[in-house]
Design a protein around this motif. Structure first.
Motif, PDB file in Angstrom:
ATOM      1  N   VAL A  65       0.845  -1.197   0.000  1.00  0.00           N
ATOM      2  CA  VAL A  65       0.000   0.000   0.000  1.00  0.00           C
ATOM      3  C   VAL A  65       0.880   1.246   0.000  1.00  0.00           C
ATOM      4  N   PHE A  81     -10.606   1.738   1.593  1.00  0.00           N
ATOM      5  CA  PHE A  81     -10.161   1.028   2.797  1.00  0.00           C
ATOM      6  C   PHE A  81     -10.737   1.681   4.059  1.00  0.00           C
ATOM      7  N   GLU A  91     -10.700 -11.263   7.576  1.00  0.00           N
ATOM      8  CA  GLU A  91      -9.660 -10.420   6.968  1.00  0.00           C
ATOM      9  C   GLU A  91      -8.385 -10.679   7.766  1.00  0.00           C
ATOM     10  N   ARG A  93      -4.258 -10.333   8.075  1.00  0.00           N
ATOM     11  CA  ARG A  93      -3.133  -9.548   7.576  1.00  0.00           C
ATOM     12  C   ARG A  93      -1.896  -9.768   8.432  1.00  0.00           C
ATOM     13  N   PHE A 102      -5.754  -0.571  11.738  1.00  0.00           N
ATOM     14  CA  PHE A 102      -7.030  -1.235  11.484  1.00  0.00           C
ATOM     15  C   PHE A 102      -7.966  -0.774  12.597  1.00  0.00           C
ATOM     16  N   PHE A 133      -9.522   0.595   7.369  1.00  0.00           N
ATOM     17  CA  PHE A 133      -8.056   0.618   7.442  1.00  0.00           C
ATOM     18  C   PHE A 133      -7.528   1.960   6.937  1.00  0.00           C
ATOM     19  N   ALA A 143       1.942  -5.849   3.316  1.00  0.00           N
ATOM     20  CA  ALA A 143       1.316  -6.887   4.129  1.00  0.00           C
ATOM     21  C   ALA A 143       1.059  -8.148   3.331  1.00  0.00           C
TER      22      ALA A 143
HETATM   23  C1  KMT Z   1      -7.918  -3.879   3.569  1.00  0.00           C
HETATM   24  O1  KMT Z   1      -8.626  -4.850   3.248  1.00  0.00           O
HETATM   25  O2  KMT Z   1      -8.336  -2.917   4.206  1.00  0.00           O
HETATM   26  C2  KMT Z   1      -6.551  -3.906   3.176  1.00  0.00           C
HETATM   27  O3  KMT Z   1      -6.164  -4.838   2.531  1.00  0.00           O
HETATM   28  C3  KMT Z   1      -5.716  -2.805   3.589  1.00  0.00           C
HETATM   29  C4  KMT Z   1      -4.326  -3.021   3.287  1.00  0.00           C
HETATM   30  S1  KMT Z   1      -3.604  -4.364   4.148  1.00  0.00           S
HETATM   31  C5  KMT Z   1      -2.522  -3.579   5.217  1.00  0.00           C
END
Ligand code: KMT
Ligand code: NI
Length: 179
Positions: A65, A81, A91, A93, A102, A133, A143
């Protein structure tokens, strides 16, 4: 990783917005949010493999990102996001480089819990949780995204429809059972 209640003061989303109220791992777990630390050092990928095997995560990719990483879609993606949304799958990460926030809704649905993530942090947001995010002021994050089968990327932006979503309802049942 550091988690705290978001201060909800209007202003730059990339600033910390730290209210000073810490949220510990137990409180994250009540929300269905899981966390592991897997330091970015020799053997880290094996550790990821272990978690992936245990939790049946079969696929993964890497997202960068940054302006270069996202290209033309940068502005739209960054904006997307940060729209409050849910997914019909977890989700997951794992942060390789950089950092970011987040935000997840707490049980009261009034506060945001901000999860400040950096390299070595692995987080799982459950299906049906409202979240968003943002990058922080360092402005870059790389990520690994893990997923069970085919990724269900579709963000369902919050509306009266998503409140009726079956995954949302199922999520609320799990949260009310543990709180
Ligand atoms: C999301 O789904 O919000 C993302 O993939 C954000 C980037 S992952 C750090
Ligand atoms: Ni999402």
């Amino acid at each position: 990783m550091r988690a705290y209640v978001f201060d909800d003061i209007p202003g730059d989303q990339r600033k910390p917005h730290d209210s000073g109220e810490i949220v510990d791992l137990a409180r994250l777990k009540e929300l269905g949010v899981l966390y592991w630390q897997i330091p970015q050092e020799e053997g880290w990928e094996g550790e990821i493999d272990k978690v992936a095997k245990e939790r049946d995560y079969k696929n993964r990719d890497i997202i960068n990102v940054t302006r270069e990483g996202l290209g033309e879609a940068y502005e739209t993606k960054i904006k997307g996001f940060f729209e409050e949304h849910l997914h019909e799958d977890e989700e997951i990460r794992y942060i390789l480089e950089g950092s970011g926030f987040f935000d997840v809704r707490d049980q009261t649905d009034k506060k945001w819990v901000r999860i400040a993530m950096e390299a070595g942090d692995l987080v799982v947001l459950p299906a049906g949780i409202y979240h968003r995010f943002t990058l922080d002021e360092r402005d870059k994050i790389k990520a690994m995204r893990l997923f069970k089968d085919e990724p269900k990327w579709v963000p369902h932006n919050r509306s009266t429809d998503t409140d009726e979503n079956q995954y949302r309802k199922e999520y609320l049942r799990t949260v009310s059972g543990s709180a």
